[in-house]
Design a protein around this motif. Structure first.
Motif, PDB file in Angstrom:
ATOM      1  N   SER A 166       6.307  35.333  80.578  1.00 32.13           N
ATOM      2  CA  SER A 166       7.305  35.849  79.632  1.00 32.13           C
ATOM      3  C   SER A 166       6.696  36.183  78.279  1.00 32.13           C
ATOM      4  O   SER A 166       7.301  36.888  77.488  1.00 32.13           O
ATOM      5  N   THR A 167       5.525  35.641  78.000  1.00 34.53           N
ATOM      6  CA  THR A 167       4.700  35.903  76.796  1.00 34.53           C
ATOM      7  C   THR A 167       5.152  35.189  75.534  1.00 34.53           C
ATOM      8  O   THR A 167       4.483  35.269  74.507  1.00 34.53           O
ATOM      9  N   GLY A 168       6.261  34.464  75.563  1.00 30.63           N
ATOM     10  CA  GLY A 168       6.679  33.764  74.351  1.00 30.63           C
ATOM     11  C   GLY A 168       8.023  33.086  74.510  1.00 30.63           C
ATOM     12  O   GLY A 168       8.643  33.127  75.576  1.00 30.63           O
ATOM     13  N   SER A 169       8.468  32.455  73.451  1.00 29.65           N
ATOM     14  CA  SER A 169       9.787  31.824  73.475  1.00 29.65           C
ATOM     15  C   SER A 169      10.863  32.913  73.512  1.00 29.65           C
ATOM     16  O   SER A 169      10.610  34.081  73.201  1.00 29.65           O
ATOM     17  N   ARG A 170      12.070  32.529  73.865  1.00 27.94           N
ATOM     18  CA  ARG A 170      13.148  33.508  73.964  1.00 27.94           C
ATOM     19  C   ARG A 170      13.503  34.098  72.612  1.00 27.94           C
ATOM     20  O   ARG A 170      14.062  35.197  72.540  1.00 27.94           O
ATOM     21  N   LEU A 171      13.169  33.403  71.534  1.00 31.82           N
ATOM     22  CA  LEU A 171      13.473  33.912  70.198  1.00 31.82           C
ATOM     23  C   LEU A 171      12.388  34.842  69.670  1.00 31.82           C
ATOM     24  O   LEU A 171      12.541  35.428  68.595  1.00 31.82           O
ATOM     25  N   ILE A 172      11.290  34.978  70.428  1.00 32.57           N
ATOM     26  CA  ILE A 172      10.235  35.898  69.993  1.00 32.57           C
ATOM     27  C   ILE A 172      10.104  37.028  71.013  1.00 32.57           C
ATOM     28  O   ILE A 172      10.775  38.049  70.905  1.00 32.57           O
ATOM     29  N   SER A 173       9.281  36.848  72.052  1.00 36.56           N
ATOM     30  CA  SER A 173       9.051  37.950  72.995  1.00 36.56           C
ATOM     31  C   SER A 173       9.529  37.650  74.412  1.00 36.56           C
ATOM     32  O   SER A 173       9.365  38.472  75.308  1.00 36.56           O
ATOM     33  N   LEU A 189      18.114  17.396  77.165  1.00 36.87           N
ATOM     34  CA  LEU A 189      17.385  17.090  75.937  1.00 36.87           C
ATOM     35  C   LEU A 189      17.886  17.986  74.799  1.00 36.87           C
ATOM     36  O   LEU A 189      18.091  17.526  73.666  1.00 36.87           O
ATOM     37  N   ALA A 190      18.102  19.258  75.095  1.00 38.17           N
ATOM     38  CA  ALA A 190      18.594  20.202  74.095  1.00 38.17           C
ATOM     39  C   ALA A 190      20.004  19.837  73.624  1.00 38.17           C
ATOM     40  O   ALA A 190      20.285  19.771  72.421  1.00 38.17           O
ATOM     41  N   LEU A 191      20.898  19.607  74.571  1.00 39.68           N
ATOM     42  CA  LEU A 191      22.294  19.298  74.232  1.00 39.68           C
ATOM     43  C   LEU A 191      22.417  18.054  73.366  1.00 39.68           C
ATOM     44  O   LEU A 191      23.065  18.069  72.315  1.00 39.68           O
ATOM     45  N   PHE A 192      21.803  16.970  73.818  1.00 42.79           N
ATOM     46  CA  PHE A 192      22.049  15.682  73.159  1.00 42.79           C
ATOM     47  C   PHE A 192      21.170  15.459  71.930  1.00 42.79           C
ATOM     48  O   PHE A 192      21.462  14.574  71.136  1.00 42.79           O
ATOM     49  N   SER A 193      20.140  16.268  71.755  1.00 44.73           N
ATOM     50  CA  SER A 193      19.361  16.181  70.522  1.00 44.73           C
ATOM     51  C   SER A 193      19.951  17.079  69.441  1.00 44.73           C
ATOM     52  O   SER A 193      19.812  16.792  68.246  1.00 44.73           O
ATOM     53  N   SER A 201      25.464  29.585  70.569  1.00 41.90           N
ATOM     54  CA  SER A 201      24.799  30.056  69.354  1.00 41.90           C
ATOM     55  C   SER A 201      24.198  28.884  68.585  1.00 41.90           C
ATOM     56  O   SER A 201      23.078  28.979  68.051  1.00 41.90           O
ATOM     57  N   TYR A 202      24.905  27.768  68.548  1.00 43.81           N
ATOM     58  CA  TYR A 202      24.410  26.585  67.844  1.00 43.81           C
ATOM     59  C   TYR A 202      23.138  26.061  68.508  1.00 43.81           C
ATOM     60  O   TYR A 202      22.155  25.721  67.826  1.00 43.81           O
ATOM     61  N   LEU A 203      23.132  26.017  69.835  1.00 39.71           N
ATOM     62  CA  LEU A 203      21.947  25.554  70.550  1.00 39.71           C
ATOM     63  C   LEU A 203      20.753  26.475  70.321  1.00 39.71           C
ATOM     64  O   LEU A 203      19.620  26.015  70.131  1.00 39.71           O
ATOM     65  N   VAL A 204      21.002  27.768  70.348  1.00 40.48           N
ATOM     66  CA  VAL A 204      19.924  28.741  70.112  1.00 40.48           C
ATOM     67  C   VAL A 204      19.316  28.548  68.724  1.00 40.48           C
ATOM     68  O   VAL A 204      18.116  28.749  68.514  1.00 40.48           O
ATOM     69  N   ASN A 205      20.124  28.093  67.784  1.00 40.20           N
ATOM     70  CA  ASN A 205      19.652  27.911  66.408  1.00 40.20           C
ATOM     71  C   ASN A 205      19.090  26.531  66.107  1.00 40.20           C
ATOM     72  O   ASN A 205      18.230  26.397  65.232  1.00 40.20           O
ATOM     73  N   PHE A 206      19.568  25.501  66.823  1.00 40.52           N
ATOM     74  CA  PHE A 206      19.214  24.137  66.430  1.00 40.52           C
ATOM     75  C   PHE A 206      18.592  23.269  67.534  1.00 40.52           C
ATOM     76  O   PHE A 206      18.146  22.162  67.243  1.00 40.52           O
ATOM     77  N   ALA A 207      18.554  23.728  68.775  1.00 42.80           N
ATOM     78  CA  ALA A 207      18.019  22.901  69.863  1.00 42.80           C
ATOM     79  C   ALA A 207      16.516  23.100  70.013  1.00 42.80           C
ATOM     80  O   ALA A 207      16.064  24.117  70.544  1.00 42.80           O
ATOM     81  N   SER A 208      15.741  22.139  69.564  1.00 45.11           N
ATOM     82  CA  SER A 208      14.279  22.253  69.604  1.00 45.11           C
ATOM     83  C   SER A 208      13.736  22.512  71.014  1.00 45.11           C
ATOM     84  O   SER A 208      12.809  23.325  71.165  1.00 45.11           O
TER      85      SER A 208
END
Length: 368
Positions: free
Chosen positions: A64-71, A104-108, A242-249
């Motif tokens: 995929s070449t990168g994270s979903r927020l980049i490439s 891990l994403a949800l509960f963190s 949207s919140y997860l996309v912005n805050f879920a490490s």
């Protein structure tokens, strides 16, 4: 020089009590231990379907070449999420490479240090790890005891989350989802349901079966079990996605899986819809096992049937006998489960035969 003595002592202790974990090559034998409930991981028709897609679109195999927020955000993953959300009757879906990462994403991300997370005492380890990352207060309620859950909720102030599984992986029993949903609404708590072992076995899961999507904050479905592939989706509304996309490490800081995974999930849904008889065959096989009258805490329609043998050494002896007869089962020793609740975890599948199931049960009966 750095000392390894602590690690040596910890491993030696596990070896002494028979609970040391080691990696083994995939064994040959009759499968009563995998989560491949509907046999899709070895289904030739499903494999041909995936191979055809790869042949027509070989680029699916590239990284995929990168994270979903980049490439790493492709049309394939976006379309898969839209399709999955629609199938489950949710506004949105967010895909992850595993159920562990999804929890891990949800509960963190969702709870803050000022909030309280109340979890069933048998909830999956991934939820506990996510809770640690959130720094929220975590409390446990007795397994499937919704009266105890309400007792705990009544004493809380501020925002609360409730975490349950619909079908539990150790006891193979089913949560009282309707009652817990009503309690969550009564106390304005956010309910999160992990459907890892229910998806595919009970259609699209019990939240979908009971049509309570609008009463559940988020549902997690995973694809490494009944779907025979890998990955997971968080089903929720547009705001939480949207919140997860912005805050879920765990979502933000990881390279996206390649498009083959997302494609295989979408194809898996279509294959399930075209082969509904697989779940009927599974239920038939579960009934054959239940008819053997072995004592078990598991639900009568669960593909996970636990046989409690409250002693690590005795459990190991049964496990060894089954292995020597060509039956692959999973022995769950303490401390993975509480001491004196050690069990043989039997997973039934659509591909097991009546003869295999009865032979397995016969050996267990003789040992007991």
């Amino acid at each position: 020089m750095f000392s390894h003595s602590y690690f040596q002592r910890a491993l030696a202790k596990r070896e002494d009590n028979g609970s040391l974990r080691v990696l083994k090559s995939k064994q040959q034998g009759t499968d009563f231990y995998s989560n491949d409930y509907l046999g899709l991981s070895g289904n030739k028709d499903f494999q041909k379907l995936l191979l055809k897609s790869i042949t027509e679109n070989p680029e699916l195999l590239t990284g995929s070449t990168g994270s979903r927020l980049i490439s790493g955000n492709s049309n394939t993953v976006t379309e898969a999420e839209e399709f999955i959300a629609k199938e489950h009757g949710y506004e949105s879906a967010l895909l992850f490479p595993s159920g562990y990462n999804a929890n891990l994403a949800l509960f963190s991300a969702l709870p803050t240090r000022h909030d309280t997370i109340i979890v069933d005492e048998q909830i999956h380890r991934s939820v506990h790890d996510g809770c640690k990352m959130s720094n929220a207060k975590k409390l446990k309620f007795r397994h499937n005891d919704y009266d105890n859950l309400e007792e705990i909720l009544r004493r809380q102030t501020g925002t609360c989350y409730i975490a349950i599984e619909s079908l539990y992986s150790m006891d193979g029993d089913i949560a009282p989802i309707k009652e817990i949903t009503e309690i969550a609404e009564k106390y304005n708590a956010g309910l999160i349901v992990d459907e890892a072992h229910a998806f595919g076995v009970f259609g699209y899961g019990l939240v979908n079966q009971f049509q309570i999507q609008d009463r559940v904050l988020a549902t997690v479905v995973t694809y490494g079990k009944a779907l025979g592939t890998q990955g997971a989706a968080v089903l929720t509304d547009n705001l939480i996605k949207s919140y997860l996309v912005n805050f879920a490490s765990p979502f933000i800081y990881t390279t996206s899986a390649h498009d083959f995974l997302w494609m295989s999930i979408s194809k898996g849904y279509h294959f399930l819809k075209s082969n509904k008889e697989l779940s009927d065959i599974l239920q038939y096989n579960i009934q054959i096992f239940r008819d053997e009258q072995l004592q078990s805490p598991s639900a009568k329609n669960s593909p996970i049937q636990a046989i409690v043998i409250p002693d690590n050494k005795r459990l190991k002896a049964l496990h060894d006998i089954l292995s020597s007869n060509g039956f692959l089962t999973y022995a769950v020793f303490s401390p993975t489960v509480k001491e004196h609740t050690e069990r043989l975890r039997i997973c039934l599948h659509s591909f097991n035969t009546e003869e295999e199931i009865k032979m397995l049960a016969g050996i267990i009966k003789e040992f007991m």
